[in-house]
Design a protein around this motif. Structure first.
Motif, mmCIF file in Angstrom:
data_model
loop_
_atom_site.group_PDB
_atom_site.id
_atom_site.type_symbol
_atom_site.label_atom_id
_atom_site.label_comp_id
_atom_site.label_asym_id
_atom_site.label_seq_id
_atom_site.Cartn_x
_atom_site.Cartn_y
_atom_site.Cartn_z
ATOM 1 N N GLU A 56 -3.317 0.908 6.257
ATOM 2 C CA GLU A 56 -4.408 1.850 6.435
ATOM 3 C C GLU A 56 -4.629 2.044 7.940
ATOM 4 O O GLU A 56 -5.117 1.142 8.621
ATOM 5 C CB GLU A 56 -5.677 1.297 5.778
ATOM 6 C CG GLU A 56 -6.697 2.357 5.512
ATOM 7 C CD GLU A 56 -7.866 1.831 4.698
ATOM 8 O OE1 GLU A 56 -7.804 0.691 4.201
ATOM 9 O OE2 GLU A 56 -8.852 2.571 4.592
ATOM 10 N N TYR A 104 -15.150 6.753 10.842
ATOM 11 C CA TYR A 104 -15.757 5.422 10.794
ATOM 12 C C TYR A 104 -14.636 4.402 10.758
ATOM 13 O O TYR A 104 -14.109 4.070 9.705
ATOM 14 C CB TYR A 104 -16.656 5.282 9.569
ATOM 15 C CG TYR A 104 -17.789 6.273 9.566
ATOM 16 C CD1 TYR A 104 -18.936 6.041 10.330
ATOM 17 C CD2 TYR A 104 -17.707 7.458 8.843
ATOM 18 C CE1 TYR A 104 -19.965 6.962 10.355
ATOM 19 C CE2 TYR A 104 -18.742 8.375 8.856
ATOM 20 C CZ TYR A 104 -19.861 8.127 9.614
ATOM 21 O OH TYR A 104 -20.878 9.034 9.643
ATOM 22 N N ARG A 106 -6.096 -2.464 10.807
ATOM 23 C CA ARG A 106 -7.183 -3.414 11.105
ATOM 24 C C ARG A 106 -6.734 -4.863 11.058
ATOM 25 O O ARG A 106 -7.388 -5.737 11.625
ATOM 26 C CB ARG A 106 -8.363 -3.187 10.149
ATOM 27 C CG ARG A 106 -8.078 -3.551 8.720
ATOM 28 C CD ARG A 106 -9.194 -3.079 7.819
ATOM 29 N NE ARG A 106 -10.466 -3.682 8.151
ATOM 30 C CZ ARG A 106 -11.249 -4.310 7.281
ATOM 31 N NH1 ARG A 106 -10.861 -4.419 6.018
ATOM 32 N NH2 ARG A 106 -12.405 -4.815 7.641
ATOM 33 N N GLN A 142 -12.646 1.011 10.820
ATOM 34 C CA GLN A 142 -12.982 -0.299 10.263
ATOM 35 C C GLN A 142 -12.798 -1.378 11.322
ATOM 36 O O GLN A 142 -11.850 -1.325 12.109
ATOM 37 C CB GLN A 142 -12.093 -0.607 9.065
ATOM 38 C CG GLN A 142 -12.321 0.358 7.918
ATOM 39 C CD GLN A 142 -11.467 0.018 6.719
ATOM 40 O OE1 GLN A 142 -11.307 -1.130 6.386
ATOM 41 N NE2 GLN A 142 -10.920 1.035 6.092
ATOM 42 N N PRO A 143 -13.662 -2.380 11.343
ATOM 43 C CA PRO A 143 -13.504 -3.475 12.308
ATOM 44 C C PRO A 143 -12.274 -4.317 11.977
ATOM 45 O O PRO A 143 -11.799 -4.286 10.841
ATOM 46 C CB PRO A 143 -14.791 -4.285 12.144
ATOM 47 C CG PRO A 143 -15.303 -3.932 10.803
ATOM 48 C CD PRO A 143 -14.822 -2.558 10.483
ATOM 49 N N GLN A 193 -9.956 7.591 12.074
ATOM 50 C CA GLN A 193 -11.013 7.775 11.079
ATOM 51 C C GLN A 193 -12.325 7.928 11.831
ATOM 52 O O GLN A 193 -12.511 7.334 12.885
ATOM 53 C CB GLN A 193 -11.125 6.552 10.158
ATOM 54 C CG GLN A 193 -9.860 6.276 9.376
ATOM 55 C CD GLN A 193 -10.076 5.163 8.370
ATOM 56 O OE1 GLN A 193 -11.178 4.953 7.899
ATOM 57 N NE2 GLN A 193 -9.012 4.446 8.066
ATOM 58 N N LEU A 232 0.855 -1.183 0.000
ATOM 59 C CA LEU A 232 0.000 0.000 0.000
ATOM 60 C C LEU A 232 0.896 1.241 0.000
ATOM 61 O O LEU A 232 1.980 1.223 0.579
ATOM 62 C CB LEU A 232 -0.844 -0.033 1.270
ATOM 63 C CG LEU A 232 -2.203 0.628 1.228
ATOM 64 C CD1 LEU A 232 -3.069 0.073 0.116
ATOM 65 C CD2 LEU A 232 -2.897 0.443 2.567
ATOM 66 N N PRO A 239 2.228 4.651 1.383
ATOM 67 C CA PRO A 239 2.247 5.029 2.803
ATOM 68 C C PRO A 239 1.178 6.081 3.136
ATOM 69 O O PRO A 239 0.863 6.947 2.327
ATOM 70 C CB PRO A 239 3.646 5.605 3.005
ATOM 71 C CG PRO A 239 4.134 5.930 1.642
ATOM 72 C CD PRO A 239 3.447 5.016 0.690
ATOM 73 N N TYR A 240 0.617 5.920 4.349
ATOM 74 C CA TYR A 240 -0.326 6.926 4.859
ATOM 75 C C TYR A 240 0.451 7.884 5.750
ATOM 76 O O TYR A 240 1.242 7.444 6.580
ATOM 77 C CB TYR A 240 -1.412 6.256 5.702
ATOM 78 C CG TYR A 240 -2.541 5.686 4.904
ATOM 79 C CD1 TYR A 240 -3.795 6.287 4.925
ATOM 80 C CD2 TYR A 240 -2.359 4.542 4.138
ATOM 81 C CE1 TYR A 240 -4.840 5.764 4.189
ATOM 82 C CE2 TYR A 240 -3.391 4.011 3.406
ATOM 83 C CZ TYR A 240 -4.639 4.622 3.435
ATOM 84 O OH TYR A 240 -5.662 4.105 2.713
ATOM 85 N N ILE A 273 -16.429 -0.521 18.170
ATOM 86 C CA ILE A 273 -15.461 -1.140 17.247
ATOM 87 C C ILE A 273 -14.186 -1.516 18.007
ATOM 88 O O ILE A 273 -13.607 -2.582 17.793
ATOM 89 C CB ILE A 273 -15.124 -0.176 16.077
ATOM 90 C CG1 ILE A 273 -16.365 0.168 15.255
ATOM 91 C CG2 ILE A 273 -14.039 -0.780 15.177
ATOM 92 C CD1 ILE A 273 -16.869 -0.883 14.328
#
Lengths: 683, 290
Positions: free
Chosen positions: A610, A630, A577, A632-633, A628, A558, A560-561, A668
Motif C-alpha cells: 500500500e 491521509y 508504511r 498512514q503512519p 494519499q 496484497l 498490486p497498486y 507524519i
C-alpha cells in the motif's frame, strides 16, 4: 415477624451426631448452584431436595454420603436458632432481598423444608397430611412439640422471593419457578410439597407420556384434555411412573392434581421432543422423520428422511409401509407441518384448522371418507401419485374443523374445538424470547374463547376461525410472563440481549480452508466448513468473516497498486508504511530536451504494497510527495515480505527533499524519519 | 419487510447454532418480504462478513467476532464494523468514537443490516478506537481476500462427486437465459436444484454428477462476458441471477461496506467503489473478462 410461642421449645442441649462441619453459607451456595444454574435456562426448575440430592451435593462439599444429611440438618438448625425469634435472619434476608445477590440466603432453608416433605414420601402410615409434615419438620428441627412452629408462616415470603429472584432478577436464566401453595389452607406445607410431587425420574418419563398422547413440542392442550389423557396413561399397565406418582394422578386430591397438571403443562412447554432411552438417559430421538414431497406436475411423490437438518432421499417405498396395518390406527398416516422439516412430514396427530395430507390403507378407506365428510372442510380430494405405496390412498387438502369423539384412528382424534400455539418469535432458549420479538399467539378453531389474559391483562377474544395476537405489540418488560387462554396456561420468559463482545479466537469455528500452492491457493473444501483443528496448520490459511487466519509466510500477497507518476525524472522511489516496503525505478530514457512535454506523460508502476510516499529525483532536486491525502503512519515493524530494509531506512532519514506536503503530511513524514533513525541506530 | 438488524442482533446474542434455528429466526422477522428466505439472508450475512455458515459435516452458523475493517484505497481513513454487534459494543462505540473524533455514519440498506461506517482524518484514530473496543482492526481485507480466493476450475475440481439422484430435480439453470426453469426430470448436462433444507445443487457434466455451490455451478456454464466494469466510477455490474460465490461477494462488499444494489433499468447488480485491482482479480478467477 411472628414471635415464638411457648411451645417452640428448642432443645438447646442437642446432641447432634458427629459430622464434618459445613457452614450454612457453604450449603446454601452449593444447593443454589446445584438447582439454579444456567443449564436450567427457561426450564421449569424444582428445589427437589431429598436424601439422594443432599448426598450428591454433600460430595461436592467433601462429605461422605452417610454424613451429608446430618451435616446439612445441623448447619440449618444452627443458623435458624442463631437468632431470636428463630429464623429471623432467614426471613429478613427474604423480605429485604437485594437484586444483585448472587444467591439468596434463604435457599438452603427452603431446601430444608423440602427435605422434610420428601421424608413424608416414605411414610405410608401418616400419609401426606399437613400434620405429618410438621412431625417430620419438628424432628429435623429437634423441637419437642407438635404442629407448626409459629415462625414458620413467614416461610411463604421466602418462597415468593425465590420466584421473584428466578423470574425478575434472573429473567428465567436459572429456571422457571414451580413452587406453588397447593392447598390454600396449608400453603406453608404446600410449597415444599409441590417440589417433590414428581420425582426427577418421574419427570423424565413425562416425555414418554407426551409421545403416548401424540403431543408435539409447542402444543398447548386444554387442561381438561391433558388431565383425561394423563389419568388414562397413569392407569395403563405400561405407565413407567413410580407408584406414588401414579397414585397422585389417579387418586390425589383436587389441589394435588391441579398442581400436577401445572407442573406437566410447564414440562410440556419446555419439552423439545427429546425422550429417554432404555438406560434412562435423556436423548433426542427426533433424528429421523419421514417426509414426502408431492410433484404435482409429474403426479409423483418422492420420499425422504429428515435427519440432521437435511433430506436424505429414500429409494422406493419407506419401511413404514412394508407391512399391512394390524389396527385402524396404523392404517391412517397423517402428514402435516413439522416445526423444522416443514410440509409434508409425518406428524403424530392432525391439528385443527391446519392443512394435511393423509395416506389411508384400503382397509379403512370408506370409513375415512365418511369421517372427512363430517369433520373436514370440503377441500379434500383423493389423488393418485406414482410412489404412493400399493394398497394406500392419498387424500390432499384435508383440513379438520370439527371434533368427533372416540375415533378409531388416534392420529385424527383432535384435542378440542380450539387449538392454541405460539408461532415465531426470536427464541434465545427454549421458552425464552428476545424482548421486542415475542411470538404470536395463534388460536384456531370454531370454538370461542372469551378469556384470554396476558399477565392478567385481557387480550382480544377468539370468536372462531383464526385469531393471531402479536405479543410483541404489548411492549413486554423483560422477565416472566403468563398467558391464559381459557383453561390453558403457558408461561414464557423474555430478556434483553446481554452477550459480551466475542474475542477473536486463535482458530475460527467455521472457515474456508485454503492450501498454499505454488501459484496461489487451492480450496480444501467446497465452501466454509467447521474447523476441528486446535491450531492453524502451516501451509493452510482459513478465511472467516473479514479475517484471514494463517502463519505469516502463508498469508496472501496484497494485490498490486498502480501508481501513475509524471515521466522525466531520473529516479522514482515509492515507500510503504512498513519498514522495507520500497519500490525503486531508475529511468534510463531521460532526455534533457522538451522536459515539459515529457512530464505531461505518465509512467505507471505496480507496487506490491500500500503506497504512501513518492520520491522523484531530477538532475538537481529531489521531490517528496504523499500518495494519499491521509498518509498512514509507519508501523515500526519491518515487513518480512519486502526485505529492502536498508534502502527504506536510508530513504526516510535523508533530509534533502523538496517537500510538497501539507502540515499533517509533514507531521507524519517526521514519524517516518524518526522510525528510520531508530531502526538505523538499532542496526 | 425483512428486519435484518433484528436478525443480526439475535445472531450476535445467540453466537452460534443450527441451520434450523437460523431458519426459524429468519421466519420470525421476515414479515412479507419476498427476499427474506433463509438461504438469501444467509448469503447476505455471509457476504457482509457478519456470519459464517457451514453445510458440511452439518449445517451450522456462527457469528464472526467484531472487526473494524479498513476500506481499500480510500482518500480518507474509513472503516466498517463487521461481525458481531452486541448492544454493549454499539453503546461503547458511540462514546469512544466521539472522544476520538471519529465520525460514525449509519446507513440503512434495503436488503441487509445497517452499514456502520467510521470516518476520520487520522489513521491511528481508527486503530486506537479498535484497541479501546477490544476488537480486531484489519487492513486490506477485501484485497487479501481477492488475492487468495481460488480459481473456478479448482472450485469445481474440489466439489464432490455424487451418484445419480434417486429423486427428481425441481429446477434447472438455463445459461442462455440466465435464469432457473422448473423441471421434474433431468434433461442432459446442466445445473439442477434438488429439494433440501440447505442449498442443494448438482452439476451434471460429462456423465458425472457433482454437488456444487449454486454460484460455482452457474459460473461453470456462463459465457465470459457477463461482467462489466466502469473504472472511472469503480462500478462493477453483474447481471441479475449471476451473483458470484459468496466469498467473492464478500471481497466486493468489503470494498465499500455495501451490498450490491439492483439497477432496475439494466437488470444488473451494481457493486460500488470496487478498485480495479479487486475487480480484475475476481473476474479473472471466475473466467470473466472486464
Amino acid at each position: 415477624m411472628s414471635s415464638p410461642s411457648s411451645q417452640d421449645v428448642l432443645n438447646t442441649q442437642i446432641d447432634f451426631p458427629k459430622s464434618t462441619r459445613i457452614s450454612y453459607t457453604a450449603w446454601n451456595e452449593a444447593i443454589a448452584n446445584h438447582f439454579f444454574n444456567p443449564s436450567k435456562n427457561g426450564q421449569p426448575v424444582y428445589l427437589q431436595v431429598d436424601l439422594d440430592a443432599i448426598q450428591l451435593i454433600g460430595q461436592q462439599l467433601g462429605l461422605q454420603p452417610e454424613e451429608a444429611e446430618t451435616s446439612f440438618i445441623q448447619a440449618v438448625n444452627q443458623y435458624i436458632f442463631a437468632t431470636t425469634p428463630p429464623a429471623t435472619n432467614i426471613i429478613v434476608s427474604a423480605k429485604y432481598m437485594t437484586r444483585n445477590e448472587q444467591h439468596p440466603e434463604f435457599i438452603a432453608f427452603l431446601a430444608f423444608c423440602v427435605l422434610a416433605a420428601s421424608r413424608m414420601e416414605r411414610d405410608n402410615e401418616h400419609g401426606v397430611s399437613a400434620a405429618n409434615y410438621y412431625i417430620r419438620l419438628n424432628e429435623m428441627l429437634r423441637l419437642d412439640r407438635v404442629g407448626r412452629p409459629s415462625w414458620f408462616a413467614d416461610t411463604i415470603t421466602a418462597w415468593q422471593k425465590l420466584k421473584e429472584w428466578l423470574h425478575e432478577v434472573h429473567q428465567g436464566c436459572y429456571g422457571i419457578a414451580t413452587a406453588q401453595p397447593l392447598n390454600p389452607v396449608h400453603p406453608y406445607v404446600g410449597y415444599p410439597q409441590s417440589q417433590c410431587l414428581l420425582r426427577a425420574a418421574d419427570r423424565q418419563h413425562l416425555s414418554t407420556f407426551f409421545r403416548w398422547a401424540r403431543l408435539q413440542p409447542g402444543d398447548m392442550p386444554s387442561s381438561e384434555w391433558l388431565s383425561a389423557m394423563l389419568r388414562e396413561w397413569a392407569n395403563s399397565s405400561r405407565c413407567p411412573l413410580s407408584s406414588p406418582a401414579q397414585r397422585r394422578i389417579t387418586q390425589g386430591l383436587a389441589d394435588v392434581q391441579e398442581a400436577l397438571l401445572t407442573i406437566i403443562a410447564l414440562e410440556l412447554q419446555a419439552w423439545d421432543g427429546s425422550s429417554i432411552n432404555e438406560s434412562n438417559s435423556v436423548k433426542r430421538t427426533e433424528q429421523s422423520v419421514l417426509r414426502m414431497t408431492i410433484h404435482s406436475a409429474a403426479r409423483e411423490v418422492s420420499w425422504y428422511d429428515y435427519q440432521a437438518e437435511a433430506l436424505l432421499p429414500i429409494p422406493g417405498v419407506p419401511p413404514l409401509f412394508s407391512h399391512v396395518p394390524t389396527t385402524p390406527s396404523e392404517a391412517v398416516i397423517v402428514f402435516g407441518n413439522h416445526p423444522d422439516a416443514g410440509q409434508w412430514t409425518l406428524i403424530p396427530r392432525a391439528t385443527l384448522g391446519a392443512e394435511h395430507v393423509l395416506l389411508v390403507h384400503e382397509s379403512q378407506i370408506s370409513a375415512v371418507r365418511e369421517f372427512l365428510k363430517q369433520a373436514a372442510l370440503p377441500t379434500w380430494q383423493e389423488r393418485t401419485f406414482r410412489g404412493i405405496p400399493p394398497g394406500w390412498h392419498c387424500f390432499r387438502g384435508v383440513e379438520l374443523v370439527r371434533v368427533i369423539p372416540r375415533l378409531p384412528w388416534d392420529s385424527l382424534q383432535l384435542h378440542d374445538n380450539v387449538t392454541v400455539r405460539f408461532e415465531g418469535g426470536l427464541i434465545l432458549e427454549r421458552n425464552m424470547y428476545m424482548v421486542g420479538f415475542e411470538p404470536n399467539l395463534v388460536i384456531d378453531g370454531p370454538g370461542s374463547v372469551d378469556s384470554i389474559l396476558l399477565d392478567q391483562q385481557p387480550l382480544p377474544a377468539h370468536t372462531g376461525g383464526r385469531t393471531v395476537i402479536s405479543l410483541a405489540q404489548y411492549c413486554l418488560q423483560p422477565g416472566y410472563h403468563v398467558i391464559n387462554v381459557g383453561s390453558r396456561t403457558r408461561s414464557f420468559v423474555t430478556r434483553n440481549p446481554h452477550r459480551p463482545v466475542i474475542t477473536t479466537q486463535a482458530v475460527p469455528q467455521i472457515a474456508y480452508p485454503l492450501r498454499r500452492v505454488v501459484h496461489g491457493y487451492f480450496p480444501e473444501s467446497t465452501s466454509q466448513t467447521i474447523v476441528d483443528s486446535q491450531s492453524i496448520q502451516p501451509g493452510t490459511i482459513y478465511v472467516s468473516g473479514s479475517i484471514i487466519y494463517g502463519h505469516s509466510e502463508d498469508l496472501p500477497e496484497l494485490l498490486p497498486y498502480t501508481i501513475l507518476a509524471p515521466d522525466g525524472f531520473k529516479n522514482y522511489i515509492i515507500l510503504g508504511r512498513h519498514p522495507g516496503e520500497i519500490y525503486e525505478y531508475r529511468n534510463t530514457l531521460v532526455v534533457r530536451k522538451e522536459q515539459q512535454a515529457i512530464r505531461q506523460r505518465s509512467l505507471s508502476f505496480d507496487v506490491p504494497f500500500e503506497p504512501q510516499w513518492l520520491i522523484k529525483a531530477g538532475r538537481r532536486k529531489t521531490y517528496l510527495s504523499a500518495l494519499q491525502l491521509y498518509v498512514q503512519p509507519p508501523t515500526y515493524t519491518p515487513t518480512d515480505k519486502h526485505v529492502q530494509l536498508e534502502s527504506w531506512i536510508y530513504t526516510v532519514v535523508r533530509k534533502s527533499y523538496i517537500k510538497r506536503l501539507n502540515p499533517e503530511q509533514t507531521a507524519i513524514w517526521q514519524l517516518y524519519a524518526s522510525a528510520g533513525a531508530r531502526l538505523k541506530a538499532v542496526r | 419487510m425483512m428486519d435484518y438488524n433484528a436478525i443480526l442482533l439475535y445472531l450476535s446474542e445467540v453466537g452460534e447454532g443450527s441451520w434450523a434455528q437460523f431458519k426459524r429466526a429468519v421466519a420470525s422477522v421476515r414479515g412479507e418480504s419476498r427476499s427474506g428466505d433463509a438461504a438469501n439472508v444467509a448469503r447476505v450475512m455471509s457476504a457482509l462478513g457478519h456470519v459464517e455458515f457451514a453445510w458440511q459435516p452439518e449445517a451450522r452458523w456462527t457469528i464472526c467476532p467484531p472487526v473494524l475493517v479498513i476500506l481499500p484505497r480510500r482518500p480518507e481513513p474509513t472503516a466498517i464494523l463487521c461481525g458481531q454487534r452486541p448492544p454493549v459494543l454499539l453503546e461503547t462505540l458511540q462514546t469512544v468514537a466521539a472522544q476520538g473524533h471519529v465520525f460514525i455514519e449509519q446507513s440503512p440498506q434495503l436488503d441487509g443490516p445497517t452499514v456502520i461506517q467510521l470516518r476520520t482524518t487520522r489513521w491511528e484514530a481508527l486503530e486506537q478506537l479498535a484497541d479501546e473496543l477490544h476488537i480486531r482492526f484489519v487492513h486490506n481485507a477485501a484485497e487479501y481476500l481477492a488475492s487468495c480466493l481460488p480459481e473456478l476450475d479448482a472450485l469445481v475440481a474440489i466439489s464432490p462427486h455424487s451418484p445419480h439422484p434417486v429423486v427428481p430435480p425441481i429446477n434447472r439453470f438455463e445459461p442462455q437465459l440466465q435464469r432457473w426453469k422448473e423441471v421434474s426430470q433431468v434433461n442432459g448436462d446442466g445445473l439442477y436444484q434438488y429439494e433440501n433444507f440447505y442449498p442443494d445443487y448438482r452439476l451434471f457434466c460429462d456423465r458425472q454428477w457433482r454437488i456444487v455451490a449454486k454460484e460455482i455451478g452457474i459460473y461453470t456454464l456462463l459465457s465470459p462476458k457477463m461482467w462489466s466494469y466502469n473504472s472511472e466510477q469503480q462500478l462493477l455490474c453483474i447481471p441479475k441471477g449471476l451473483l458470484p460465490p459468496v466469498l467473492f461477494q464478500r471481497a466486493l462488499v468489503l470494498s465499500s461496506g455495501y451490498l450490491a444494489t439492483f439497477d432496475q433499468v439494466d437488470n444488473t447488480w451494481v457493486y460500488r467503489d470496487v478498485p480495479s485491482a479487486i475487480a480484475s482479480a475476481l473476474g479473472r478467477k471466475l473466467k470473466q473478462t472486464l
